[in-house]
Design a protein around this motif. Structure first.
Motif, short mmCIF file in Angstrom:
data_model
loop_
_atom_site.label_atom_id
_atom_site.label_comp_id
_atom_site.label_asym_id
_atom_site.label_seq_id
_atom_site.Cartn_x
_atom_site.Cartn_y
_atom_site.Cartn_z
N SER A 1 0.83 -1.21 0.00
CA SER A 1 0.00 0.00 0.00
C SER A 1 0.86 1.26 0.00
N GLU A 2 2.07 1.15 0.57
CA GLU A 2 2.98 2.31 0.55
C GLU A 2 3.42 2.65 -0.88
N ASP A 3 3.60 1.62 -1.71
CA ASP A 3 3.95 1.86 -3.11
C ASP A 3 2.78 2.47 -3.88
N PHE A 4 1.59 2.10 -3.46
CA PHE A 4 0.38 2.45 -4.22
C PHE A 4 -0.11 3.85 -3.91
N ALA A 5 0.06 4.30 -2.69
CA ALA A 5 -0.53 5.57 -2.24
C ALA A 5 -0.14 6.77 -3.09
N PRO A 6 1.13 6.97 -3.43
CA PRO A 6 1.47 8.15 -4.25
C PRO A 6 0.89 8.09 -5.65
N LEU A 7 0.73 6.88 -6.19
CA LEU A 7 0.12 6.76 -7.50
C LEU A 7 -1.35 7.16 -7.46
N LEU A 8 -2.03 6.73 -6.41
CA LEU A 8 -3.43 7.13 -6.24
C LEU A 8 -3.56 8.64 -6.12
N ALA A 9 -2.65 9.24 -5.41
CA ALA A 9 -2.73 10.69 -5.17
C ALA A 9 -2.62 11.48 -6.46
N ALA B 1 -8.60 3.03 -13.28
CA ALA B 1 -9.16 1.90 -14.02
C ALA B 1 -8.68 0.62 -13.34
N LEU B 2 -9.57 -0.05 -12.64
CA LEU B 2 -9.20 -1.12 -11.74
C LEU B 2 -9.79 -2.45 -12.19
N GLY B 3 -8.92 -3.43 -12.41
CA GLY B 3 -9.45 -4.76 -12.66
C GLY B 3 -8.77 -5.59 -13.72
N PRO B 4 -8.24 -5.05 -14.81
CA PRO B 4 -7.67 -5.90 -15.85
C PRO B 4 -6.49 -6.74 -15.33
N GLY B 5 -6.68 -8.05 -15.33
CA GLY B 5 -5.63 -8.94 -14.84
C GLY B 5 -5.36 -8.81 -13.35
N LEU B 6 -6.29 -8.26 -12.59
CA LEU B 6 -6.04 -7.95 -11.18
C LEU B 6 -5.93 -9.20 -10.31
N GLY B 7 -6.75 -10.21 -10.57
CA GLY B 7 -6.80 -11.36 -9.69
C GLY B 7 -7.63 -11.07 -8.46
N GLN B 8 -7.65 -12.05 -7.54
CA GLN B 8 -8.45 -11.89 -6.33
C GLN B 8 -7.68 -12.32 -5.08
N ASP B 9 -6.35 -12.34 -5.17
CA ASP B 9 -5.53 -12.73 -4.01
C ASP B 9 -5.36 -11.55 -3.07
N LEU C 1 -5.10 -3.65 -3.22
CA LEU C 1 -5.19 -2.56 -4.19
C LEU C 1 -6.64 -2.15 -4.41
N TRP C 2 -7.53 -3.12 -4.47
CA TRP C 2 -8.95 -2.84 -4.66
C TRP C 2 -9.50 -1.98 -3.52
N SER C 3 -9.19 -2.35 -2.31
CA SER C 3 -9.68 -1.59 -1.15
C SER C 3 -9.11 -0.18 -1.13
N ALA C 4 -7.81 -0.04 -1.42
CA ALA C 4 -7.20 1.29 -1.43
C ALA C 4 -7.79 2.17 -2.52
N ALA C 5 -8.04 1.60 -3.69
CA ALA C 5 -8.60 2.39 -4.78
C ALA C 5 -10.00 2.87 -4.44
N ALA D 1 -18.38 -9.82 -4.34
CA ALA D 1 -18.16 -10.49 -3.06
C ALA D 1 -18.42 -9.57 -1.87
N ALA D 2 -18.35 -8.26 -2.12
CA ALA D 2 -18.59 -7.29 -1.04
C ALA D 2 -19.37 -6.11 -1.61
N PRO D 3 -20.66 -6.30 -1.93
CA PRO D 3 -21.43 -5.27 -2.63
C PRO D 3 -21.55 -3.98 -1.82
N ARG D 4 -21.50 -2.88 -2.54
CA ARG D 4 -21.67 -1.56 -1.92
C ARG D 4 -22.03 -0.57 -3.02
N PRO D 5 -22.74 0.48 -2.69
CA PRO D 5 -23.00 1.53 -3.69
C PRO D 5 -21.70 2.23 -4.07
N LEU D 6 -21.57 2.56 -5.33
CA LEU D 6 -20.39 3.28 -5.82
C LEU D 6 -20.83 4.43 -6.73
#
Length: 490
Positions: free
Chosen positions: A302-310, A316-324, A330-334, A353-358
């Motif tokens: 998540s430390e690697d991911f945070a600056p990219l999100l900022a 665009a989340l999902g292509p080849g993402l997997g579910q591990d 990454l899904w939760s952080a996005a 698997a974890a429905p929520r309004p988006l």
């Protein structure tokens, strides 16, 4: 820009028909005569050499339209037969009237399908727009004979056996080369299984008075190439890359690096000013070798991911993402970032698997993913693609692109849009990853979620059609990339 074609459900079509009849003096036979005459003119236009014409009439008003066509064809000197099954003589007053007029000019009726084998043209006037069940055995057998005949088939209003509301085909159904819809275009003929049975859809408005449409609203819009220009205007001369947005593509787990590569390149070819990629370390070098314009980053935490999100404008989340565990982190952080989102592939499976309004997100499921998101099965999704898209948009408060033949784009409080583009060659792995990048790029360039989804899906489908000019079989996602650039500059 030409306006998109309005599509109507069955209730609206019937209301318009009733109001048109009232406006024309109250005699519904006026409209039936116009429909039959318009159908005959269409037959003359597309099959001028047809001398032996067989009109298959059902017992209702659709059959009445067929009798009117048959009368015109006979009066023009064609060899005409009306075919109806032994227990399917006209039952409505209008159909009886049309049959009487046909017989009055020397017309005759057959009750066995043998005449179909000698026809130059078969006209399908068996069922109308109100028919939504599977045909009974005798009718189904007749439909199969129609489909097996050598002559082209011309359907009136709807191919018999196709549900004009949903596009579902619950049993045997006529496969028509052309369908002439009357007064309005029917929404069900533009998506799903119906497309297999209505190769070309035409419309005869029958010149009904405008007041026939009073109080009636379309149920969907047909979204086609002319709609691109209004939403993809030329760029300002004094522009810079920041104005065209920054897309962050997230995915490419072990064994699936190509998916996120396709998304990134599609985003750039669709006009994104910047594109970053968050992926596994082993995919960084191949991605840069393929597309050096993308900014590829190895993300292990998540430390690697945070600056990219900022820095990102759209994720665009999902292509080849997997579910591990890596994918779920990454899904939760996005989702927690609050940034505009586009979810596809395993991004959708994790949401199921974890429905929520988006709100403000864009979801791009194929029918299988849609089934998981709605806790149902794929067959249920395909039976009514309009209802499924609406249910997805409502449940997740998001824009939805329900992919497939005649993709349906839905959103809360919006009139659905149905794509009039795409081809079977696009049914290949990686096409959805490409679509993810296209839509994300348009969202990054400032289009609303609904417009980005609609225009991106249309741009993608049109690029597929352009690439398929060399053949549908063997079409690959990367074949679309040069066409994306050309079509994104209408």
């Amino acid at each position: 820009m030409s306006e998109p074609v309005e599509l109507f459900d069955i209730a609206a079509a019937r209301q318009i028909d009733g109001q048109a009849t009232a406006a024309l003096g109250g005699d519904a036979y006026v409209l039936m005569q116009r429909a039959g005459h318009a159908a005959w003119q269409t037959a003359l236009q597309y099959w001028p050499q047809a001398r032996r014409i067989v009109v298959v009439c059902g017992p209702g008003n659709n059959g009445g339209d067929g009798y009117v066509l048959a009368r015109h064809a006979r009066q023009s000197g064609r060899e005409v037969s009306v075919l109806h099954l032994a227990d399917a003589s006209p039952r409505t007053p209008l159909a009886q009237r049309a049959c009487t007029d046909y017989l009055a000019v020397g017309g005759h009726v057959e009750i066995t399908p043998d005449c179909l084998q000698q026809a130059d043209l078969i006209v399908d006037a068996l069922y109308g727009i109100g028919f939504s069940r599977a045909p009974q055995a005798e009718d189904a057998a007749l439909i199969e004979v129609i489909n097996a005949a050598a002559a082209p088939v011309f359907a009136l209003d709807v191919p018999s056996g196709v549900d004009a509301l949903t596009g579902n085909v619950p049993g045997a159904a006529v496969r028509a080369q052309r369908v002439l819809q009357f007064i309005v275009a029917h929404q069900g003929l533009h998506t799903g299984a119906a497309l297999e049975h209505a190769a070309q859809r035409l419309l005869a408005t029958l010149e009904v008075p405008p007041l026939a449409f009073d109080g009636v609203k379309a149920s969907a819009l047909r979204w086609a190439r002319p709609q691109l220009a209004a939403l993809l205007p030329p760029r300002r001369l004094n522009t810079h890359k920041g104005e065209s947005g920054h897309v962050l593509c997230v995915g490419g787990n072990h064994g699936s690096g190509g998916a996120v590569m396709l998304s990134a390149e599609a985003a750039l070819r669709s006009g994104a000013g910047l594109c970053s990629v968050a992926t596994r370390a082993l995919h960084v070098a191949p991605l840069l070798a393929r597309c050096p314009e993308a900014m590829a980053h190895a993300v292990d935490s998540s430390e690697d991911f945070a600056p990219l999100l900022a820095r990102a404008g759209v994720i665009a989340l999902g292509p080849g993402l997997g579910q591990d565990d890596w994918a779920q982190a990454l899904w939760s952080a996005a989702l927690a970032s609050g940034k505009p989102l586009l979810l596809d592939a395993d991004g959708l499976n994790l949401l199921a698997a974890a429905p929520r309004p988006l709100p403000q997100a864009i979801l791009t499921p194929h029918p299988g993913e849609a089934a998981r998101l709605l806790d149902t099965d794929t067959a249920s999704i395909q039976r009514d693609r309009f209802a499924a898209a609406h249910a997805l948009a409502t449940r997740y408060a998001a824009v939805v692109v329900l992919k497939g033949a005649g993709s349906v784009i839905a959103a809360p409080a919006q009139l659905p849009r149905v794509l009039a583009a795409g081809n079977p060659g696009m049914a290949v792995g990686g096409m959805g990853d490409l679509l993810t990048g296209v839509i994300a790029a348009l969202r990054a360039q400032g289009l609303s979620p609904f417009d980005a989804a609609s225009t991106g899906a249309l741009l993608h489908s049109l690029a597929g059609d352009a690439a398929a000019a060399e053949g549908e079989r063997g079409l690959l996602p990367r074949d679309l990339l040069p066409h994306l650039r050309a079509l994104a500059n209408p």
